[in-house]
Design an enzyme around this catalytic site. Structure first.
Site, PDB file in Angstrom:
ATOM      1  N   CYS A  81       0.980  -1.331  -0.306  1.00  0.00           N
ATOM      2  CA  CYS A  81       0.095  -0.211  -0.424  1.00  0.00           C
ATOM      3  C   CYS A  81       0.652   1.753  -0.118  1.00  0.00           C
ATOM      4  O   CYS A  81       1.624   1.474  -1.160  1.00  0.00           O
ATOM      5  CB  CYS A  81      -1.386   0.113   1.370  1.00  0.00           C
ATOM      6  SG  CYS A  81      -2.593   0.327   0.684  1.00  0.00           S
ATOM      7  N   HIS A 173      -4.046  -5.030   2.143  1.00  0.00           N
ATOM      8  CA  HIS A 173      -3.006  -5.181   2.850  1.00  0.00           C
ATOM      9  C   HIS A 173      -3.723  -7.208   2.915  1.00  0.00           C
ATOM     10  O   HIS A 173      -4.511  -7.522   3.130  1.00  0.00           O
ATOM     11  CB  HIS A 173      -3.141  -4.401   3.722  1.00  0.00           C
ATOM     12  CG  HIS A 173      -3.174  -2.848   4.124  1.00  0.00           C
ATOM     13  ND1 HIS A 173      -1.945  -3.168   4.958  1.00  0.00           N
ATOM     14  CD2 HIS A 173      -3.917  -2.259   3.677  1.00  0.00           C
ATOM     15  CE1 HIS A 173      -1.976  -1.206   4.367  1.00  0.00           C
ATOM     16  NE2 HIS A 173      -2.994  -0.692   3.521  1.00  0.00           N
ATOM     17  N   GLU A 175      -1.925  -8.616   5.811  1.00  0.00           N
ATOM     18  CA  GLU A 175      -1.538  -8.091   7.025  1.00  0.00           C
ATOM     19  C   GLU A 175      -2.585  -8.321   8.093  1.00  0.00           C
ATOM     20  O   GLU A 175      -2.564  -8.630   9.569  1.00  0.00           O
ATOM     21  CB  GLU A 175       0.328  -8.201   7.231  1.00  0.00           C
ATOM     22  CG  GLU A 175      -0.535  -6.236   7.358  1.00  0.00           C
ATOM     23  CD  GLU A 175      -0.131  -5.227   6.018  1.00  0.00           C
ATOM     24  OE1 GLU A 175      -0.063  -6.347   5.048  1.00  0.00           O
ATOM     25  OE2 GLU A 175      -0.562  -4.247   6.001  1.00  0.00           O
TER      26      GLU A 175
HETATM   27  N1  GLN Z   1      -3.814   6.333   0.698  1.00  0.00           N
HETATM   28  C1  GLN Z   1      -1.985   5.782   1.777  1.00  0.00           C
HETATM   29  C2  GLN Z   1      -1.278   6.495   0.894  1.00  0.00           C
HETATM   30  O1  GLN Z   1      -1.241   7.679  -0.026  1.00  0.00           O
HETATM   31  C3  GLN Z   1      -1.687   4.324   1.675  1.00  0.00           C
HETATM   32  C4  GLN Z   1      -3.221   4.194   2.544  1.00  0.00           C
HETATM   33  C5  GLN Z   1      -2.911   2.266   3.111  1.00  0.00           C
HETATM   34  O2  GLN Z   1      -0.930   2.433   3.092  1.00  0.00           O
HETATM   35  N2  GLN Z   1      -3.591   1.761   3.612  1.00  0.00           N
HETATM   36  O3  GLN Z   1      -0.065   6.945   1.783  1.00  0.00           O
END
Ligand code: GLN
Length: 188
Positions: A81, A173, A175
């Site tokens: 992410c 995610h 985890e």
């Molecule tokens: N929206 C977040 C970002 O741009 C990422 C979200 C996440 O890691 N769950 O940093």
């Protein structure tokens, strides 16, 4: 083999829990010195803008870039992410941070919408037999992928887990849903 989890901000504790369930040695990484102890690194989800800022200020980002190319003590990296955003060749979207440019992909921040547009799904992932339960939390999208990259999973036809050499990124995610399969694949 010691796995570090970048622990500036975000859901690093969940990744450490997965590693501990797998009985894999792990350490929290916050400094360049911590980097010398590890063979693999996980960059967790969180706020990519904040993680990118700390990567730059501490010199850990530069160290990751050096270690990826180091033949004597190479590093493998898995970004989830926000971690995927900071590893990409380029990030787009509002306030997109400067990235480390370690995988040939363009990642668009918050591409599914805001927090209320977060959702759960089950993914088919190459090399993993059972569908993997995951969560997309203010997730980014991988909007462009370089030639020759491995696409390990897609969601609604779009790549969500990709790998190039030692670097793997996923926009979701696993985890947070008690899954060890992806970590196992990353460390295999
Ligand atoms: N929206 C977040 C970002 O741009 C990422 C979200 C996440 O890691 N769950 O940093």
């Amino acid at each position: 083999m010691v796995t570090g989890v970048l622990a500036f901000q975000g859901d690093f504790a969940e990744h450490l829990q997965v590693l501990s369930r797998m009985h894999m040695p792990s350490v929290e990484v916050r400094t360049k010195d911590d980097m010398s102890k590890i063979d693999a690194l996980i960059i967790p989800g969180g706020e990519s803008t904040v993680i990118a800022k700390f990567l730059e200020e501490t010199g850990v980002g530069r160290e990751i870039q050096k270690r990826i190319k180091n033949v004597k003590h190479p590093l493998r990296v898995y970004g989830t992410c926000a971690g995927a955003i900071v590893l990409a060749r380029k990030a787009t979207g509002k306030n997109a941070p400067k990235t480390l440019g370690l995988i040939d992909a363009v990642v668009d921040r918050n591409a599914y919408g805001t927090q209320v547009d977060s959702f759960e799904a089950e993914l088919k992932i190459s090399g993993i037999r059972k569908p993997v339960p995951v969560a997309f939390i203010r997730a980014p999208k991988i909007v462009s992928v370089g030639k020759g990259l491995e696409i390990l999973s897609r969601f609604r036809g779009e790549p969500v887990l990709i790998r190039q050499g030692n670097v793997m990124i996923g926009t979701f995610h696993a985890e947070v849903r008690d899954c060890t399969d992806i970590h196992r694949m990353f460390l295999a």
